[in-house]
Design an enzyme around this catalytic site. Structure first.
Site: not given
Ligand code: PCA
Length: 203
Positions: A78, A88, A141, A165
């Site tokens: 990211e 959501r 996140c 991610h």
């Molecule tokens: N993914 C979520 C929040 C916690 C996680 O592991 C996200 O992409 O916001």
């Protein structure tokens, strides 16, 4: 160098979160750098509070936050965190904000301060599917990356912060309706990111 690496608790009805499964399997040391691993609650408010405590307690030189991105087909490094909470689904505390800010007086966005492009390049050199991502979403996140960058901007010298991610694990998508990645490859990806950040990459 001290690197804090965080994963999240399971959310949205899942039994596991691949981010924590991968983070907790990282070694305690990579090259000369110490890796400190912590699990963060998937909650808008508590995630920022826990991170604040960890930054004060550990004083890391860098922070890599890791989270699950269901449906992703590769590692997503990211680049941006936005000052927006727009959920959501409810978080693990039952909070589902719409059009809220992360930090009311904060800037609209921050850029990640880890070497994102270099991490993607080295991941690909090691045959780990990866790409740069320009949105970490508007759930917990993104919230955590925003908090990390906002807080670190007030620390001298500022720890470098970023977010990675990861896709589902194969056991989370047994019917094949979404892509997945093996735990082994995820761990290798996070090790690689830590190596690049520590400036100890072997190319
Ligand atoms: N993914 C979520 C929040 C916690 C996680 O592991 C996200 O992409 O916001």
């Amino acid at each position: 160098m001290k690197i804090l690496v965080t994963g999240f608790t399971p959310f949205g009805g899942e039994r596991i979160n691949p981010s924590w499964e991968a983070v907790r399997r990282l070694p305690d040391c990579i090259g000369g750098s110490e890796l400190i691993k912590r699990e963060i609650p998937t909650e808008f408010d508590a995630s920022g509070v826990v991170l604040h405590g960890l930054l004060a307690e550990l004083r890391p030189d860098a922070v890599i936050c890791v989270g699950q991105y269901g449906g992703a087909n590769c590692i997503r490094v990211e680049r941006v965190a936005v000052n927006l909470r727009d959920a959501r689904i409810a978080d693990n505390a039952g909070r589902q904000p719409t059009d809220e800010t992360v930090v009311p007086s904060g800037p609209d966005a921050y850029f990640a301060t880890i070497p994102t492009r270099e991490i993607v390049d080295v991941l690909r050199e090691r045959d780990i599917p990866a790409r740069l991502s320009y949105s970490a979403g508007t759930f917990v996140c993104n919230n955590l990356l925003y908090c990390a960058l906002h807080e670190s901007a007030q620390i001298e010298p500022a720890p470098r912060c970023g977010f990675i991610h990861v896709p589902y694990l194969p056991e989370q998508t047994k019917d094949g309706s979404a892509p997945s990645m093996s735990l082994e490859l995820m761990v290798k990806a996070l090790e690689t990111a830590a190596e690049v950040i520590a400036g100890e990459k072997e190319r």
